[in-house]
Design an enzyme around this catalytic site. Structure first.
Site, short mmCIF file in Angstrom:
data_model
loop_
_atom_site.label_atom_id
_atom_site.label_comp_id
_atom_site.label_asym_id
_atom_site.label_seq_id
_atom_site.Cartn_x
_atom_site.Cartn_y
_atom_site.Cartn_z
N HIS A 12 31.69 2.48 95.27
CA HIS A 12 33.14 2.47 95.03
C HIS A 12 33.55 1.45 93.95
O HIS A 12 34.69 1.00 93.91
CB HIS A 12 33.90 2.22 96.34
N HIS A 59 39.28 -4.90 100.21
CA HIS A 59 38.82 -6.08 99.48
C HIS A 59 39.95 -7.09 99.26
O HIS A 59 39.91 -7.88 98.33
CB HIS A 59 38.26 -5.71 98.11
N HIS A 193 24.21 -5.40 95.90
CA HIS A 193 24.90 -6.20 94.89
C HIS A 193 25.39 -7.53 95.46
O HIS A 193 25.62 -7.64 96.66
CB HIS A 193 26.05 -5.45 94.22
N GLU A 240 28.19 -4.00 102.28
CA GLU A 240 29.04 -2.80 102.34
C GLU A 240 28.26 -1.60 102.86
O GLU A 240 28.86 -0.60 103.26
CB GLU A 240 29.62 -2.48 100.95
C1 DHB Z 1 31.84 -4.36 91.97
C2 DHB Z 1 31.29 -3.76 93.13
C3 DHB Z 1 32.07 -3.67 94.28
O1 DHB Z 1 31.62 -3.12 95.46
C4 DHB Z 1 33.37 -4.15 94.29
O2 DHB Z 1 34.09 -4.00 95.43
C5 DHB Z 1 33.91 -4.74 93.17
C6 DHB Z 1 33.14 -4.85 91.99
C7 DHB Z 1 31.05 -4.43 90.71
O3 DHB Z 1 29.83 -4.18 90.69
O4 DHB Z 1 31.65 -4.74 89.65
FE FE Z 2 33.13 -3.37 97.09
#
Ligand code: DHB
Ligand code: FE
Length: 287
Positions: A12, A59, A193, A240
């Site tokens: 997302h 978020h 991430h 997540e």
């Molecule tokens: C990014 C990934 C995310 O899940 C998010 O909520 C905000 C930014 C990213 O990789 O930039």
């Molecule tokens: Fe996210």
């Protein structure tokens, strides 16, 4: 009775919403990623679900650190998007199905998941980017929606096992709804991430590949991980994946994988989309 036809798990990342808004889908950076959505879109066009139950994490748009429900379920007639500061266009509002929402909430509470019910709820990129990816062209959206938000932001987070069992309870609740509705379940976020701290930029392809296999064939192995295992392996925001685990819980024990693509990196994240169909004959596992 309502039927869960299948589920789609997808990243997302806000940059995806920006790429859509700017029409960059065919640029070399984006094309391999967006190509992964052709099959899920085709499947949705054929299955024509009436409702999408969307397991995602907020978020900071609707819930902030001052009040952070572990699990929350929307119970509104419409859900609005709003500017989060990512430079994304604000998308058209999403119709809800308040009657099905209350059925879910009643059944979840009866199952001892004491969710927060939200008769007003703003939906952020965790919800709207997947909608824009799966139903391109924006609103009016062809499905009603029910947001199910999982806290993946402020510790203590719910465990993978708890999220899996929440998903199972959501699945049982949907299938006990007496209207003939076709429901698709979405799980959003991930894969690995980390956006902050000393491991910022962390991506773990090996773990992502394991998750993509086990979410299909052995979700209970993932449900046995701890949140700290998940953070260590997937990164602080890779948690997540809890949303994916909850989504998988809503499906039957055996599912058919119709498509899966994995692409690294999209922004700071390992991007992925997975399409699963529920096998009608498969038994729902007892929680
Ligand atoms: C990014 C990934 C995310 O899940 C998010 O909520 C905000 C930014 C990213 O990789 O930039
Ligand atoms: Fe996210």
């Amino acid at each position: 009775m309502a039927e869960i036809v299948g589920a789609i798990a997808t990243s997302h990342i806000p940059a995806i919403g920006k790429a859509i808004a700017e029409g960059r889908q065919n640029e070399p950076y984006w094309k391999p990623f967006f190509d992964g959505y052709a099959r899920p879109r085709e499947w949705l066009a054929a299955m024509k679900p009436d409702v999408a139950v969307i397991v995602y994490n907020d978020h900071g748009l609707n819930f902030f650190l001052d009040k952070m429900p572990t699990f929350a379920v929307g119970a509104a007639a419409t859900y609005s998007n709003a500017d989060e500061g990512w430079g994304l266009p604000v998308l058209d509002a999403f119709d809800g199905d308040a009657d099905l929402s209350w059925h879910l909430i009643e059944n979840l509470v009866a199952d001892e998941f004491d969710v927060v019910s939200c008769q007003k709820m703003l939906v952020d990129h965790g919800f709207v980017v997947p909608m824009a990816l799966l139903w391109p062209g924006g609103g009016p959206w062809p499905v009603k929606t029910i947001p199910v938000s999982v806290n993946t932001v402020q510790h203590p987070l719910p465990s993978p096992g708890r999220c899996y069992r929440l998903g199972q309870a959501v699945g049982r609740a949907i299938e006990s709804y007496p209207k003939d509705l076709r429901v698709v379940v979405l799980g959003t976020g991930g894969l690995s991430h980390q956006l902050d701290g000393t491991r910022a930029g962390f991506i773990n392809k090996e773990f992502d590949r394991l998750c993509l296999r086990q979410i299909v064939s052995d979700p209970e192995a993932l449900a046995r991980l701890s949140v700290h295992d998940l953070m260590e392996q997937a990164g602080a925001q890779g948690v997540e994946f809890l949303n994916w685990i909850a989504m998988r819980g809503a499906l039957h024990g055996a599912v058919t994988q119709l498509s899966c693509t994995y692409h690294v990196p999209i922004s700071n994240t390992a991007g992925a989309v997975l399409l699963l169909e529920n096998r009608k004959q498969a038994q729902r596992r007892v929680a």
